[in-house]
Scaffold this motif. Structure first.
Motif, PDB file in Angstrom:
ATOM      1  N   THR A  49       0.835  -1.193   0.000  1.00 42.75           N
ATOM      2  CA  THR A  49       0.000   0.000   0.000  1.00 42.75           C
ATOM      3  C   THR A  49       0.877   1.253   0.000  1.00 42.75           C
ATOM      4  OG1 THR A  49      -0.186   0.112   2.410  1.00 42.75           O
ATOM      5  CG2 THR A  49      -1.881  -1.140   1.254  1.00 42.75           C
ATOM      6  N   GLU A  50       0.453   2.212  -0.794  1.00 44.83           N
ATOM      7  CA  GLU A  50       1.176   3.480  -0.860  1.00 44.83           C
ATOM      8  C   GLU A  50       1.158   4.172   0.502  1.00 44.83           C
ATOM      9  OE1 GLU A  50       1.478   6.886  -4.150  1.00 44.83           O
ATOM     10  OE2 GLU A  50      -0.523   6.704  -3.263  1.00 44.83           O
ATOM     11  N   ALA A  51       0.069   4.025   1.228  1.00 45.68           N
ATOM     12  CA  ALA A  51      -0.035   4.643   2.543  1.00 45.68           C
ATOM     13  C   ALA A  51       1.019   4.101   3.507  1.00 45.68           C
ATOM     14  CB  ALA A  51      -1.432   4.425   3.123  1.00 45.68           C
ATOM     15  N   SER A  52       1.297   2.792   3.448  1.00 47.60           N
ATOM     16  CA  SER A  52       2.303   2.232   4.356  1.00 47.60           C
ATOM     17  C   SER A  52       3.710   2.686   3.971  1.00 47.60           C
ATOM     18  CB  SER A  52       2.203   0.706   4.424  1.00 47.60           C
ATOM     19  OG  SER A  52       2.595   0.096   3.219  1.00 47.60           O
ATOM     20  N   VAL A  53       3.952   2.856   2.672  1.00 51.20           N
ATOM     21  CA  VAL A  53       5.249   3.377   2.216  1.00 51.20           C
ATOM     22  C   VAL A  53       5.410   4.819   2.695  1.00 51.20           C
ATOM     23  CG1 VAL A  53       6.606   4.031   0.178  1.00 51.20           C
ATOM     24  CG2 VAL A  53       5.418   1.826   0.243  1.00 51.20           C
ATOM     25  N   ASP A  54       4.372   5.627   2.518  1.00 51.33           N
ATOM     26  CA  ASP A  54       4.430   7.017   2.971  1.00 51.33           C
ATOM     27  C   ASP A  54       4.634   7.113   4.472  1.00 51.33           C
ATOM     28  OD1 ASP A  54       4.092   7.856   0.359  1.00 51.33           O
ATOM     29  OD2 ASP A  54       1.938   8.249   0.578  1.00 51.33           O
ATOM     30  N   ALA A  55       3.956   6.241   5.227  1.00 50.97           N
ATOM     31  CA  ALA A  55       4.106   6.243   6.684  1.00 50.97           C
ATOM     32  C   ALA A  55       5.538   5.903   7.088  1.00 50.97           C
ATOM     33  CB  ALA A  55       3.129   5.266   7.319  1.00 50.97           C
ATOM     34  N   LEU A  56       6.128   4.936   6.404  1.00 48.74           N
ATOM     35  CA  LEU A  56       7.508   4.557   6.709  1.00 48.74           C
ATOM     36  C   LEU A  56       8.470   5.681   6.357  1.00 48.74           C
ATOM     37  CD1 LEU A  56       9.082   2.218   7.901  1.00 48.74           C
ATOM     38  CD2 LEU A  56       9.342   1.304   5.611  1.00 48.74           C
ATOM     39  N   LEU A  57       8.213   6.368   5.262  1.00 47.43           N
ATOM     40  CA  LEU A  57       9.041   7.519   4.896  1.00 47.43           C
ATOM     41  C   LEU A  57       8.934   8.623   5.946  1.00 47.43           C
ATOM     42  CD1 LEU A  57       8.412   7.722   1.064  1.00 47.43           C
ATOM     43  CD2 LEU A  57      10.602   7.275   2.193  1.00 47.43           C
ATOM     44  N   ARG A  58       7.731   8.867   6.414  1.00 47.80           N
ATOM     45  CA  ARG A  58       7.551   9.890   7.455  1.00 47.80           C
ATOM     46  C   ARG A  58       8.252   9.482   8.740  1.00 47.80           C
ATOM     47  NH1 ARG A  58       2.412   9.937   5.306  1.00 47.80           N
ATOM     48  NH2 ARG A  58       1.608   8.621   6.970  1.00 47.80           N
ATOM     49  N   ALA A  59       8.302   8.173   9.007  1.00 47.07           N
ATOM     50  CA  ALA A  59       8.957   7.676  10.215  1.00 47.07           C
ATOM     51  C   ALA A  59      10.476   7.737  10.107  1.00 47.07           C
ATOM     52  CB  ALA A  59       8.513   6.242  10.504  1.00 47.07           C
ATOM     53  N   GLY A  60      10.972   7.938   8.882  1.00 49.74           N
ATOM     54  CA  GLY A  60      12.405   8.117   8.718  1.00 49.74           C
ATOM     55  C   GLY A  60      13.150   6.898   8.246  1.00 49.74           C
ATOM     56  N   ALA A  61      12.621   6.181   7.267  1.00 44.78           N
ATOM     57  CA  ALA A  61      13.347   5.038   6.709  1.00 44.78           C
ATOM     58  C   ALA A  61      14.669   5.530   6.139  1.00 44.78           C
ATOM     59  CB  ALA A  61      12.507   4.367   5.616  1.00 44.78           C
ATOM     60  N   SER A  62      15.728   4.836   6.447  1.00 42.47           N
ATOM     61  CA  SER A  62      17.050   5.245   5.971  1.00 42.47           C
ATOM     62  C   SER A  62      17.425   4.491   4.706  1.00 42.47           C
ATOM     63  CB  SER A  62      18.097   4.978   7.048  1.00 42.47           C
ATOM     64  OG  SER A  62      18.389   3.597   7.094  1.00 42.47           O
ATOM     65  N   GLU A  63      18.432   4.968   4.046  1.00 38.10           N
ATOM     66  CA  GLU A  63      18.910   4.296   2.845  1.00 38.10           C
ATOM     67  C   GLU A  63      19.635   2.998   3.161  1.00 38.10           C
ATOM     68  OE1 GLU A  63      22.961   6.569   1.885  1.00 38.10           O
ATOM     69  OE2 GLU A  63      21.215   7.860   2.126  1.00 38.10           O
TER      70      GLU A  63
END
Length: 69
Positions: A49-63
């Protein structure tokens, strides 16, 4: 590519990986462990889900493949 099923925007594993700056295998692993919300849409097809990807990005997924706690 984004698919929309039942009102949810779904991303292919590769698209999610590019957005998160991780490899596709990491996206698969995160979906398997519940870090990302995945949907089975066929016998061999999964989407995230795009929403879960966006949530992870907001949480600060690192490279480096780890999400900030």
């Amino acid at each position: 590519m984004t698919d929309v099923i039942e009102g949810e925007k779904l991303l292919r594993r590769g698209d999610a990986a590019r957005r998160l700056a991780v490899c596709e295998r990491t996206v698969w692993r995160w979906a398997a462990t519940g870090r990302l919300d995945g949907r089975k849409i066929g016998p061999r097809a999964w989407r995230v889900t795009e929403a879960s990807v966006d949530a992870l990005l907001r949480a600060g997924a690192s490279e480096h493949g780890k999400a900030a706690a």
